[in-house]
Design an enzyme around this catalytic site. Structure first.
Site, PDB file in Angstrom:
ATOM      1  NE  ARG A 143     -15.043 -28.996  -1.266  1.00  0.00           N
ATOM      2  CZ  ARG A 143     -13.834 -28.956  -1.342  1.00  0.00           C
ATOM      3  NH1 ARG A 143     -12.799 -28.915  -0.470  1.00  0.00           N
ATOM      4  NH2 ARG A 143     -13.299 -29.154  -2.742  1.00  0.00           N
TER       5      ARG A 143
ATOM      6  CE  LYS B 231      -5.532 -29.226  -1.341  1.00  0.00           C
ATOM      7  NZ  LYS B 231      -6.998 -29.376  -0.595  1.00  0.00           N
TER       8      LYS B 231
ATOM      9  CG  ASN C   7     -13.721 -33.401  -3.124  1.00  0.00           C
ATOM     10  OD1 ASN C   7     -13.784 -34.379  -2.372  1.00  0.00           O
ATOM     11  ND2 ASN C   7     -14.915 -33.053  -3.395  1.00  0.00           N
TER      12      ASN C   7
ATOM     13  NE  ARG D 212      -1.199 -21.666   9.346  1.00  0.00           N
ATOM     14  CZ  ARG D 212      -1.950 -21.552   8.103  1.00  0.00           C
ATOM     15  NH1 ARG D 212      -2.621 -22.587   7.954  1.00  0.00           N
ATOM     16  NH2 ARG D 212      -1.772 -20.544   7.320  1.00  0.00           N
TER      17      ARG D 212
END
Length: 268
Positions: A257, A52, A161, A120
């Site tokens: 979430r 992202k 999600n 990472r």
DNA sequence: TCCTTATGTACAA
DNA sequence: TGTACCTAAGGAC
């Protein structure tokens, strides 16, 4: 909007409109003004995306953008309208402009800092350099649920999600199963599916996960498009009947979430 | 006009 | 685990 497919699409769109040009760089909202002044008039040499995270390349530095939950990007042609006061970053050249609003991150970083970010993040199904076995090594050692692991950007980068819920449905996997109980064959199938689904997401700029044989048309039901733009099996369909088995779609909180799954189709 | 919600992440305790 | 951050749309009043 922002799962990995959105970010890769943005990388392409920023490049198509601005690569090889020297856009005006401004921050009408003000939080990126100092960096914008440094970059203003410099050439954008290219863009990159990992999960992202979006990167806009200028000589010797990158703009690092993360949309977070609220960030939005709008492209348009010239003449650019006056920016509203929430525009964190505007690029504008002789043919296009693009506005960034509400990002979690918009920062000027060095090559070294960009390298550290790649380091990472886990493998990204949309990147050619991705190693899905690196993800499986972590998953197969973990007692954490597969639903949580799929959302962990250190494990897999770019899944959010919607793809999390949908890919688990498509493979009939109970979201609460521990990562260590996932077989290698199951992971290989999930990974291949993510690659295909997310590539289609970049192409269409939306998330569609319903197989052709399960569309409302194919099943003799009225056409329907979910309010996030595409068509899905379980995401945000709480208490509605499953397209396949008719069970009520369930929802629960998992790591702050909303998780969605079908108790009939995802039993193990 | 206020309240809720959202495809995300980081940090404190 | 809770909270902070960033924005905008939709629904309840």
């Amino acid at each position: 909007m922002p799962e990995g497919h959105t970010i890769h699409r943005l990388a392409k769109d920023y490049a198509a409109a601005f690569s090889g040009t020297a856009p005006r760089v401004t921050s009408p909202q003000g939080k990126f003004s100092d960096a914008a002044a440094l970059l203003d008039g410099g050439v954008l040499h290219g863009t990159d995306a990992h999960g992202k995270h979006l990167f806009l390349g200028f000589a010797g530095s990158w703009i690092h953008i993360h949309l977070g939950l609220f960030g939005k990007v709008d492209f348009g042609g010239t003449p650019a309208p006056p920016p509203t006061d929430t525009v964190r970053l505007r690029l504008a050249n002789s043919t296009s402009y693009v506005d960034l609003r509400g990002p979690t991150t918009c920062a000027l970083i060095t090559d070294g800092e960009k390298h550290a970010i790649h380091g990472r993040l886990g493998p990204d199904p949309l990147r050619e350099d991705a190693d899905p076995q690196a993800a499986f090594r972590r998953i197969s050692r973990s007692r954490t649920t597969i639903a949580a692991l799929l959302m962990d950007q250190k494990v897999v980068a770019g899944v959010g999600n919607v793809y999390r819920a949908e890919v688990l449905f498509r493979h009939g996997i109970d979201p609460y199963r521990a990562g260590k109980d996932l077989t290698s064959a199951e992971w290989d199938a999930i990974w291949a599916d993510l690659v295909a689904l997310m590539r289609e997401g970049v192409r269409l700029n939306r998330i569609d996960t319903v197989r052709p044989e399960h569309t409302p048309e194919a099943m003799g039901r009225p056409p329907r498009v979910d309010d996030h733009g595409g068509e899905v099996y379980v995401y945000r369909r709480a208490n509605l009947p499953c397209h396949i088995c008719g069970s009520g779609i369930r929802t629960a909180d998992l790591a702050a979430r909303n998780l969605f799954w079908c108790p009939g189709c995802q039993r193990s």
